[in-house]
Design a protein around this motif. Structure first.
Motif: not given
Length: 457
Positions: A133-151
């Motif tokens: 519910k907080f990832l990019p697609r809930a914040n205006g992005f059509d698409f997301y690919f990546g890591i959710p926090y620091s590596n």
């Protein structure tokens, strides 16, 4: 402001072309990169020809600040144009156990551009809430690919984290890459655990090129927050130097090479003149890791501090035909200002229903004007009020335990390295700045909006 830039801008404005189409926007955002970690910002050891080329075609801002010296608050400020405290994202970084994130009811750059017909993608490190519910697609992005926090954080609850990086781990990348159980997400689905961090910078670029190519006939906004050079450091085999003294150098030069792939793609697709490219970072370098961290010279200190090295970062913007080439501005600016500025540059004026702290600096970029920003609040990595910049003056109230704060006052026009404390010499200036910072913070505190979810670090 340098006369050379003013002269360029005045000449340039007479031939400024009309927009043939809505401009694309690419925002490249690295992690923990220092002020001195690009050739065009003075590095004598790191070679960044592709990023330097953006500076040659555009403008460098040398007094550009982020609203926090750590990741999550800085990113919240970037995307919303608000001091992190205003949106409840000021109390340090999020962890895999965190149950909160950027409130989806907040308006982001992506929300605004998407509502105006832009394709939007976030490719890289998010760090504003890992729950769906907080990832990019809930914040205006059509698409997301990546890591959710620091590596350097582990799925699912950050347990069994190895020790932070060492020269030995750099020397054995194949083993080291399996030690951090960091997940890779596509949209809301985890697709790889642990993510192969040796190849992740290149894979971000692959995804970015695919997104650009797929949307070449419409305006797009690409937010590309690289997870490097945050520790632990990795590069693919063809970019690897086994000497650990060159670890950080390898990572920045690899990001530069991948930036070159992006700019070549734009040129091949005929989009170079129609694309605004911004390159900056979330906070200063993690100095305690030495050759695994960067440099903020000539600034004082780095990540986690409110000294200049923690919050003044490199900034480059390129938009051929609209931003005069080869310019440099010393005007006070901030990543808070990028939201209203991007809205202005794209011809999609921002009329937010809720107050933001960003100011439109488009005239600084295109016409060499003075910055409309004269003040900037400093908050610690834990979100505590710590100081105020006003003009060339900077006040810090350094707290140590329960005792009285250590008052520090600097004239940055003469002392960019913050070496000479002038507090005792100018007590009236201290009083004036302290009163003003308290007033500004009180307004933010009174009107702060709720964070998304339940606060839990």
């Amino acid at each position: 402001m340098k006369f050379s830039f003013l002269h360029l801008a005045l000449c340039f404005l007479t031939t400024l072309p009309a927009l043939a189409r809505d401009p694309n926007v690419i925002l490249i955002f690295t992690d923990d990169q220092g002020y001195n970690d690009l050739s065009c910002f003075g590095s004598e050891t790191i070679k960044t020809p592709h990023i330097d080329a953006l500076a040659e075609k555009g403008l460098r801002l040398t007094d550009f600040h982020v609203p926090s010296p750590v990741c999550s608050p800085s990113r919240a400020g970037l995307l919303t144009g608000c001091y992190p405290k205003r949106v409840g994202m000021h109390q340090h970084v999020l962890f895999p156990k965190s149950t909160y994130g950027l409130n989806p009811e907040e308006l982001t750059i992506a929300d605004h551009l998407k509502a105006n017909g832009y394709a939007t993608a976030c490719i890289g490190k998010w760090h504003l809430g890992h729950l769906p519910k907080f990832l990019p697609r809930a914040n205006g992005f059509d698409f997301y690919f990546g890591i959710p926090y620091s590596n350097d954080m582990n799925h699912p609850a950050n347990q069994k984290r190895p020790k932070l990086p060492s020269d030995e781990l750099w020397a054995d990348q194949k083993t080291a890459v399996t030690l951090w159980n960091t997940p890779l997400i596509r949209n809301e689905e985890i697709i790889e655990v642990p993510v192969d961090q040796q190849t992740i910078t290149r894979r971000y670029t692959d995804e970015a090129i695919q997104f650009i190519t797929s949307n070449k006939d419409r305006p797009f906004f690409l937010y590309l927050p690289h997870s490097m050079p945050h520790i632990p450091l990795y590069v693919p085999d063809d970019a690897y130097d086994s000497d650990p003294a060159n670890a950080y150098k390898c990572v920045i030069e690899h990001i530069d090479a991948e930036t070159g792939r992006l700019t070549r793609t734009l040129k091949e697709l005929g989009l170079e003149d129609d694309t605004i490219i911004i390159y900056t970072t979330d906070n200063g370098p993690w100095l305690k890791f030495k050759n695994h961290g960067g440099s903020a010279k000539p600034l004082r200190d780095g990540k986690g501090t409110t000294f200049e090295g923690g919050q003044r970062v490199p900034f480059i913007i390129s938009w051929p035909g609209h931003i005069p080439a080869g310019g440099k501005s010393d005007e006070l600016t901030s990543s808070l200002d990028l939201f209203p500025t991007i809205a202005s540059l794209t011809g999609k004026p921002l009329k937010p229903a809720k107050k933001i702290d960003g100011i439109d600096i488009s005239k600084v970029l295109t016409a060499g004007e003075e910055s409309p920003r004269d003040e900037f609040l400093h908050y610690t990595s834990s979100g505590e009020l710590d100081g105020l910049r006003q003009g060339d003056w900077k006040l810090l109230l350094r707290k140590k335990g329960a005792g009285k704060p250590q008052v520090q006052l600097y004239d940055l026009s003469k002392d960019i390295g913050e070496r000479t404390n002038l507090a005792s010499k100018y007590p009236e200036k201290v009083t004036t700045l302290q009163k003003r910072m308290t007033e500004l913070d009180a307004e933010i505190t009174t009107n702060a909006r709720p964070v998304g979810g339940k606060f839990n670090r």
